[in-house]
Scaffold this active site. Structure first.
Site, PDB file in Angstrom:
ATOM      1  N   TYR A  50       0.914  -1.242  -0.048  1.00 29.65           N
ATOM      2  CA  TYR A  50       0.083   0.044  -0.023  1.00 29.65           C
ATOM      3  C   TYR A  50       0.765   1.268  -0.030  1.00 29.65           C
ATOM      4  O   TYR A  50       1.980   1.177   0.556  1.00 29.65           O
ATOM      5  CB  TYR A  50      -1.075  -0.028   1.375  1.00 29.65           C
ATOM      6  CG  TYR A  50      -1.995  -0.998   1.274  1.00 29.65           C
ATOM      7  CD1 TYR A  50      -1.892  -2.437   1.414  1.00 29.65           C
ATOM      8  CD2 TYR A  50      -3.502  -0.597   1.064  1.00 29.65           C
ATOM      9  CE1 TYR A  50      -2.822  -3.288   1.034  1.00 29.65           C
ATOM     10  CE2 TYR A  50      -4.391  -1.534   0.883  1.00 29.65           C
ATOM     11  CZ  TYR A  50      -4.240  -2.947   1.089  1.00 29.65           C
ATOM     12  OH  TYR A  50      -5.399  -3.706   0.957  1.00 29.65           O
ATOM     13  N   GLU A  51       0.412   2.168  -0.502  1.00 29.96           N
ATOM     14  CA  GLU A  51       1.274   3.525  -0.793  1.00 29.96           C
ATOM     15  C   GLU A  51       1.733   4.189   0.523  1.00 29.96           C
ATOM     16  O   GLU A  51       2.792   4.911   0.374  1.00 29.96           O
ATOM     17  CB  GLU A  51       0.451   4.455  -1.817  1.00 29.96           C
ATOM     18  CG  GLU A  51      -0.863   5.199  -1.048  1.00 29.96           C
ATOM     19  CD  GLU A  51      -1.479   5.715  -2.199  1.00 29.96           C
ATOM     20  OE1 GLU A  51      -1.174   5.657  -3.507  1.00 29.96           O
ATOM     21  OE2 GLU A  51      -2.335   6.428  -2.064  1.00 29.96           O
TER      22      GLU A  51
END
Lengths: 255, 281
Positions: A50-51
């Site tokens: 996930y970013e």
């Protein structure tokens, strides 16, 4: 086989697209459900990123945001956001990017920025976030969204993230070596780009879906692949795991 | 050396009208208590920088503190849109808001360039993306070695950066743990930095040698505000208040409901209410 909803079919078909060896950059919302379903069924060793910097995360409930604490607690490692975008995404370490879209065209170009004119928007959407560089730097891109004439349009109002651009070899003309969108999974069908024109064509229809339903919910004239098939219906296991995941998520977020 | 003081004093001495301000924290450790103090002290004409404006900037914008917003994702994560920001962009309420929009990769690189003392950030980005057309601060450079065309954006250099962290020592060193976002870069890129913390401890002797620690001399002021990230969270202390993020959508959808909420919970409150809010989270 028990009954299932179009949304469940979409998430399950999207999860099947992922393999155990993938390193997947996960967008929030529908992609997150699909990626975690893959991890909880046929792809237990998939690396989900996930970013927020969480690498190899394994949440027991779906996060509401891309930075919920659960993602960090269950990750192999958590890196800073500049490192995430520089070393891991730009560095070419991610095999698949999984994105949603507010507006999509037949070449897989995505708009999540504005409806209407940029300076005088009819609706101001959240914007690109990580998507513009996910779209260009991941090995390939899967897109998932619910079909609607408003969402699947002949011409998107703003190109937030480039798919196949104007089609054909437009990505190569932009200097891109990555594949771009290779699959579109909706609540009605699985689509793949034509090898030459790069226009999304329907590969399989979900069980019971008609061509009329397809065209009513899509703003461009749909093309079908020569060997059009039917998406295999969800298995009992896929449905059970997805429903358990959704129930846990609802309980955790105060539903 | 960082000065340990009250939040009111830290805000009073570190931020002025018209400043370029970054309040960072990527979903985690968002400095909500500090933003509320900025609102209470009535700062205005601010240029606000944040990758994800989140509720914290929805509130500052709705209260008329901002002139310009530099951002890369303006959503209420997992919920929907930021309604106060949208009202400012679409209807100039309570005042017009200039926007400069980027991608996450661009802003993360721009913070890093700011910390590194460079004038700009270079990265492989914005390929085929239309933001280039509407944001004149997105340009390109050609690599002198390979000829590759790369994206370039100006470095971010805030007048003041605000972050929230888990711990500070009495001498003012700051420890950040969990999802780190761009906080280290945002502090090192700024002229001044204000940190609110959950706890003030004697020392960091039990901390891993590679932990993210900002030495005292990189920070201007530290205020002890337990719960100061709520409704965001502080790993090890309390969880994200996801139900409040969902509830905010309704509060922010109506100008009067928003104004009433801000009056009760910000203008007529103080930083001490945050400790109460995170009990049970």
């Amino acid at each position: 086989m028990s009954d299932f909803t179009p949304n469940e079919m979409m998430t399950i078909a999207a999860a099947r697209a992922l393999s155990n060896d993938d390193v997947c950059f996960v967008g929030i919302g529908a992609p997150s459900a699909a990626c975690n379903l893959a991890r909880l069924t046929h792809a237990p060793d998939i690396t989900l990123i996930y970013e927020s910097g969480t690498i190899g995360t394994a949440p027991s409930v779906l996060p509401l945001s891309i930075g919920d604490g659960e993602l960090c607690k269950t990750a192999i490692t958590t890196v800073s956001v500049p490192e995430m975008f520089r070393y891991w995404l730009q560095g070419g370490r991610v095999t698949v990017g999984f994105l949603g879209a507010a507006q999509l065209d037949k070449f897989g170009n995505i708009n999540t920025t504005v409806v209407g004119d940029y300076d005088k928007p009819k609706t101001r959407l959240p914007g690109g976030g990580g998507a513009p560089e996910i779209a260009s730097n991941c090995g390939e891109i899967f897109i998932t969204l619910k079909q609607a004439p408003r969402a699947m349009v002949e011409r998107i109002d703003f190109v937030t993230s480039m798919g196949h651009g104007k089609g054909g070899d437009d990505r190569a003309k932009h200097g891109l070596k990555t594949k771009g969108p290779t699959m579109l999974i909706t609540d009605l069908a699985v689509w793949k780009p034509d090898p030459v024109s790069k226009e999304f064509t329907v590969a399989t229809l979900h069980p019971g879906v008609t061509r009329e339903q397809m065209q009513e919910s899509c703003g461009w004239t749909i093309r079908y692949g020569d060997d059009l098939g039917e998406t295999p219906a969800p298995t009992a296991e896929e449905l059970e795991v997805l429903r358990d995941l959704n129930a846990r998520t609802k309980a955790a977020h105060g539903g | 050396m960082a000065k340990i003081c009250s939040l009111a004093e830290a805000v009073e001495s570190c931020i002025g009208d018209g400043d370029v301000v970054a309040m960072e924290g990527f979903t985690h450790l968002i400095p909500h208590a500090a933003a509320h103090e900025v609102i209470r002290q009535g700062r205005k004409d601010l240029t606000l920088i944040r990758m994800t404006p989140d509720l914290i900037y929805d509130q500052l914008i709705g209260m008329g503190c901002a002139r310009k917003l530099i951002f890369s994702y303006a959503g209420n994560p997992g919920v929907g849109l930021l309604r106060r920001m949208r009202d400012a962009v679409e209807n100039a309420w309570p005042k017009p808001l200039e926007i400069e929009e980027h991608s996450h990769a661009a802003m993360a690189n721009a913070y890093e360039a700011g910390a590194a003392g460079l004038p700009m950030a270079v990265f492989r980005g914005y390929i085929g993306a239309e933001l280039k057309r509407v944001n004149p601060n997105i340009k390109s450079v050609t690599c002198p070695f390979t000829g590759e065309e790369l994206a370039a954006v100006p470095a971010i250099r805030p007048d003041v950066t605000f972050i929230h962290a888990q711990k500070a020592t009495r001498r003012g060193d700051v420890l950040v743990e969990g999802i780190l976002g761009v906080q280290k870069e945002a502090v090192l890129a700024a002229k001044r930095a204000v940190v609110t913390v959950e706890e003030i401890v004697e020392d960091f002797d039990d901390v891993h040698p590679n932990a993210c620690v900002l030495p005292s001399w990189t920070v201007t002021a530290i205020a002890h505000v337990p719960g100061g990230a709520n409704p965001s969270y502080a790993a090890g202390y309390y969880d994200r208040d996801n139900s409040f993020y969902i509830a905010w959508d309704k509060i922010a959808s109506d100008r009067d409901a928003f104004t009433a909420w801000m009056k009760e919970n910000v203008l007529e409150a103080g930083p001490d209410i945050f400790a109460e809010r995170v009990k049970g989270l």
